[in-house]
Design a protein around this motif. Structure first.
Motif, PDB file in Angstrom:
ATOM      1  N   LEU A  83      11.660   3.242   0.302  1.00  0.00           N
ATOM      2  CA  LEU A  83      10.630   2.403  -0.330  1.00  0.00           C
ATOM      3  C   LEU A  83       9.208   2.787   0.082  1.00  0.00           C
ATOM      4  O   LEU A  83       8.245   2.363  -0.564  1.00  0.00           O
ATOM      5  CB  LEU A  83      10.867   0.934   0.000  1.00  0.00           C
ATOM      6  N   LEU A  84       9.062   3.586   1.120  1.00  0.00           N
ATOM      7  CA  LEU A  84       7.723   3.932   1.598  1.00  0.00           C
ATOM      8  C   LEU A  84       6.900   4.691   0.554  1.00  0.00           C
ATOM      9  O   LEU A  84       5.701   4.422   0.424  1.00  0.00           O
ATOM     10  CB  LEU A  84       7.808   4.711   2.907  1.00  0.00           C
ATOM     11  N   PRO A  85       7.469   5.601  -0.231  1.00  0.00           N
ATOM     12  CA  PRO A  85       6.662   6.228  -1.287  1.00  0.00           C
ATOM     13  C   PRO A  85       6.169   5.224  -2.331  1.00  0.00           C
ATOM     14  O   PRO A  85       5.088   5.403  -2.900  1.00  0.00           O
ATOM     15  CB  PRO A  85       7.612   7.246  -1.908  1.00  0.00           C
ATOM     16  N   VAL A  86       6.931   4.165  -2.557  1.00  0.00           N
ATOM     17  CA  VAL A  86       6.481   3.115  -3.490  1.00  0.00           C
ATOM     18  C   VAL A  86       5.233   2.451  -2.918  1.00  0.00           C
ATOM     19  O   VAL A  86       4.243   2.235  -3.644  1.00  0.00           O
ATOM     20  CB  VAL A  86       7.603   2.078  -3.723  1.00  0.00           C
ATOM     21  N   PHE A  87       5.267   2.142  -1.618  1.00  0.00           N
ATOM     22  CA  PHE A  87       4.089   1.584  -0.956  1.00  0.00           C
ATOM     23  C   PHE A  87       2.899   2.526  -1.098  1.00  0.00           C
ATOM     24  O   PHE A  87       1.789   2.106  -1.434  1.00  0.00           O
ATOM     25  CB  PHE A  87       4.394   1.315   0.530  1.00  0.00           C
ATOM     26  N   ASP A  88       3.122   3.823  -0.845  1.00  0.00           N
ATOM     27  CA  ASP A  88       2.041   4.813  -0.934  1.00  0.00           C
ATOM     28  C   ASP A  88       1.452   4.864  -2.343  1.00  0.00           C
ATOM     29  O   ASP A  88       0.227   4.929  -2.508  1.00  0.00           O
ATOM     30  CB  ASP A  88       2.546   6.208  -0.544  1.00  0.00           C
ATOM     31  N   THR A 115       2.020  -7.005  -6.062  1.00  0.00           N
ATOM     32  CA  THR A 115       3.224  -6.212  -5.797  1.00  0.00           C
ATOM     33  C   THR A 115       3.117  -5.519  -4.441  1.00  0.00           C
ATOM     34  O   THR A 115       4.084  -5.475  -3.667  1.00  0.00           O
ATOM     35  CB  THR A 115       3.441  -5.174  -6.913  1.00  0.00           C
ATOM     36  N   HIS A 116       1.932  -4.993  -4.136  1.00  0.00           N
ATOM     37  CA  HIS A 116       1.680  -4.325  -2.858  1.00  0.00           C
ATOM     38  C   HIS A 116       1.897  -5.291  -1.688  1.00  0.00           C
ATOM     39  O   HIS A 116       2.583  -4.968  -0.706  1.00  0.00           O
ATOM     40  CB  HIS A 116       0.240  -3.786  -2.885  1.00  0.00           C
ATOM     41  N   ARG A 117       1.316  -6.492  -1.792  1.00  0.00           N
ATOM     42  CA  ARG A 117       1.469  -7.498  -0.736  1.00  0.00           C
ATOM     43  C   ARG A 117       2.923  -7.952  -0.600  1.00  0.00           C
ATOM     44  O   ARG A 117       3.430  -8.127   0.511  1.00  0.00           O
ATOM     45  CB  ARG A 117       0.570  -8.710  -1.009  1.00  0.00           C
ATOM     46  N   GLU A 118       3.584  -8.147  -1.733  1.00  0.00           N
ATOM     47  CA  GLU A 118       4.989  -8.587  -1.706  1.00  0.00           C
ATOM     48  C   GLU A 118       5.892  -7.527  -1.076  1.00  0.00           C
ATOM     49  O   GLU A 118       6.780  -7.854  -0.295  1.00  0.00           O
ATOM     50  CB  GLU A 118       5.476  -8.916  -3.124  1.00  0.00           C
ATOM     51  N   LEU A 119       5.639  -6.271  -1.375  1.00  0.00           N
ATOM     52  CA  LEU A 119       6.424  -5.192  -0.771  1.00  0.00           C
ATOM     53  C   LEU A 119       6.243  -5.199   0.746  1.00  0.00           C
ATOM     54  O   LEU A 119       7.216  -5.088   1.500  1.00  0.00           O
ATOM     55  CB  LEU A 119       6.031  -3.834  -1.354  1.00  0.00           C
ATOM     56  N   LEU A 120       4.999  -5.344   1.207  1.00  0.00           N
ATOM     57  CA  LEU A 120       4.752  -5.417   2.650  1.00  0.00           C
ATOM     58  C   LEU A 120       5.435  -6.634   3.273  1.00  0.00           C
ATOM     59  O   LEU A 120       5.972  -6.549   4.386  1.00  0.00           O
ATOM     60  CB  LEU A 120       3.248  -5.469   2.937  1.00  0.00           C
ATOM     61  N   ALA A 121       5.435  -7.769   2.573  1.00  0.00           N
ATOM     62  CA  ALA A 121       6.077  -8.982   3.088  1.00  0.00           C
ATOM     63  C   ALA A 121       7.588  -8.800   3.202  1.00  0.00           C
ATOM     64  O   ALA A 121       8.200  -9.191   4.202  1.00  0.00           O
ATOM     65  CB  ALA A 121       5.748 -10.179   2.199  1.00  0.00           C
ATOM     66  N   LEU A 123       9.243  -5.931   3.487  1.00  0.00           N
ATOM     67  CA  LEU A 123       9.492  -4.991   4.584  1.00  0.00           C
ATOM     68  C   LEU A 123       9.341  -5.697   5.931  1.00  0.00           C
ATOM     69  O   LEU A 123      10.145  -5.502   6.840  1.00  0.00           O
ATOM     70  CB  LEU A 123       8.545  -3.793   4.488  1.00  0.00           C
ATOM     71  N   GLY A 124       8.326  -6.536   6.062  1.00  0.00           N
ATOM     72  CA  GLY A 124       8.093  -7.266   7.301  1.00  0.00           C
ATOM     73  C   GLY A 124       9.226  -8.226   7.639  1.00  0.00           C
ATOM     74  O   GLY A 124       9.594  -8.381   8.803  1.00  0.00           O
ATOM     75  N   ARG A 125       9.794  -8.887   6.625  1.00  0.00           N
ATOM     76  CA  ARG A 125      10.908  -9.804   6.868  1.00  0.00           C
ATOM     77  C   ARG A 125      12.130  -9.069   7.411  1.00  0.00           C
ATOM     78  O   ARG A 125      12.976  -9.666   8.069  1.00  0.00           O
ATOM     79  CB  ARG A 125      11.290 -10.535   5.582  1.00  0.00           C
ATOM     80  N   HIS A 126      12.217  -7.799   7.142  1.00  0.00           N
ATOM     81  CA  HIS A 126      13.364  -7.012   7.598  1.00  0.00           C
ATOM     82  C   HIS A 126      13.026  -6.161   8.827  1.00  0.00           C
ATOM     83  O   HIS A 126      13.771  -5.239   9.163  1.00  0.00           O
ATOM     84  CB  HIS A 126      13.903  -6.159   6.456  1.00  0.00           C
ATOM     85  N   GLY A 127      11.926  -6.484   9.496  1.00  0.00           N
ATOM     86  CA  GLY A 127      11.593  -5.829  10.753  1.00  0.00           C
ATOM     87  C   GLY A 127      10.790  -4.551  10.634  1.00  0.00           C
ATOM     88  O   GLY A 127      10.591  -3.860  11.627  1.00  0.00           O
ATOM     89  N   VAL A 128      10.326  -4.226   9.435  1.00  0.00           N
ATOM     90  CA  VAL A 128       9.531  -3.006   9.259  1.00  0.00           C
ATOM     91  C   VAL A 128       8.065  -3.348   9.509  1.00  0.00           C
ATOM     92  O   VAL A 128       7.517  -4.253   8.887  1.00  0.00           O
ATOM     93  CB  VAL A 128       9.714  -2.415   7.834  1.00  0.00           C
ATOM     94  N   GLU A 129       7.460  -2.632  10.451  1.00  0.00           N
ATOM     95  CA  GLU A 129       6.053  -2.857  10.799  1.00  0.00           C
ATOM     96  C   GLU A 129       5.225  -1.669  10.340  1.00  0.00           C
ATOM     97  O   GLU A 129       5.656  -0.529  10.411  1.00  0.00           O
ATOM     98  CB  GLU A 129       5.891  -2.979  12.316  1.00  0.00           C
ATOM     99  N   ARG A 130       4.019  -1.961   9.927  1.00  0.00           N
ATOM    100  CA  ARG A 130       3.083  -0.932   9.491  1.00  0.00           C
ATOM    101  C   ARG A 130       2.346  -0.384  10.716  1.00  0.00           C
ATOM    102  O   ARG A 130       1.904  -1.147  11.574  1.00  0.00           O
ATOM    103  CB  ARG A 130       2.102  -1.585   8.524  1.00  0.00           C
TER     104      ARG A 130
END
Length: 188
Positions: A83-88, A115-121, A123-130
Motif C-alpha cells: 500500500l505504500l506506493p498508493v500513499f506515495d 483518501t490520503h488521511r484515511e489511508l494513513l489512519a 495504516l496507523g490502526r494496524h501499527g504502521v508508523e510514518r
C-alpha cells in the motif's frame, strides 16, 4: 558293582550343566542383582528419553506461541508494504495541486486529501508508523536511505538536506526507509 563309564557326549555335556547349575546354586542373589541393574539401566534410559521428549515438546510449544505472536503483529507487513506506493501517489497528487488547481477542482482535491488521511489512519490502526525526517535532522542508516550526498554550507556533515519519500515501519520492523539527501562535509 562297577560304575558305568560315561560316553563322550555325556562327558562333554556334564561340565557345562554342572557350571550353570553351580552358578545358579552358588549365587541367586547375584543373578537377581544383575537383572535389577539391567532393569535400572533401561529405566534410566527411558526416563532420559522421556525428559528429552518433554523438553522438545515444550520448545515446540514456545516456538509455536512465538510464531503466532509474530504473525499477529507482522502478518500484515506485506499488505502494508504493497500500500505504500498508493500513499506515495496520493502524496504526489496533493503536492502537484497548485492554488489554481485547488480552486478549479476543489471537490477532487478534498477527496484526494480525505483518501490520503484515511489511508494513513488505517495504516496507523494496524501499527504502521510514518518515518518523516525533516531537513536538518541527523541521518540514521536504520531509518533512512541516502539517495545522494552534497556539500551544503548551512548543514553539517551527516544532516538531512532533502526528503524525497517518507519511510514507514511496522512496530519495530522497518517496512521502507525514508529516502533522503544527506549533507557531506563542505569542501573548504
Amino acid at each position: 558293582m562297577a560304575k558305568p563309564q560315561p560316553t563322550d557326549a555325556q562327558t562333554d555335556a556334564e561340565p557345562e550343566n554342572t557350571e550353570a547349575a553351580e552358578s545358579e546354586a552358588r549365587d541367586p542373589a547375584q543373578a537377581l542383582a544383575d537383572i535389577e541393574a539391567a532393569f535400572d539401566a533401561e529405566r534410566a534410559e527411558m526416563r532420559d528419553r522421556l525428559m528429552r521428549a518433554l523438553a522438545e515438546l515444550e520448545n515446540t510449544r514456545k516456538r509455536a506461541e512465538k510464531d503466532r505472536r509474530e504473525a499477529a503483529i507482522y502478518g500484515g507487513s506485506k499488505l502494508a508494504r504493497d500500500l505504500l506506493p498508493v500513499f506515495d501517489n496520493l502524496n504526489r497528487a496533493l503536492n502537484a495541486a497548485d492554488d489554481q488547481t485547488r480552486a478549479a477542482a476543489k471537490g477532487l482535491v478534498e477527496g484526494v486529501e480525505l483518501t490520503h488521511r484515511e489511508l494513513l489512519a488505517v495504516l496507523g490502526r494496524h501499527g504502521v508508523e510514518r518515518v518523516s525526517p525533516k531537513p536538518g535532522d541527523q541521518f540514521d542508516p536504520h531509518l533512512h536511505e541516502a539517495m545522494f550526498e552534497a556539500p551544503v554550507p548551512q548543514y553539517a556533515a551527516g544532516q538531512i538536506i532533502q526528503v524525497m519519500t517518507d519511510g514507514f515501519r511496522l512496530h519495530d520492523q522497518l517496512l521502507r526507509p525514508a529516502q533522503v539527501g544527506v549533507s557531506s562535509t563542505p569542501s573548504g
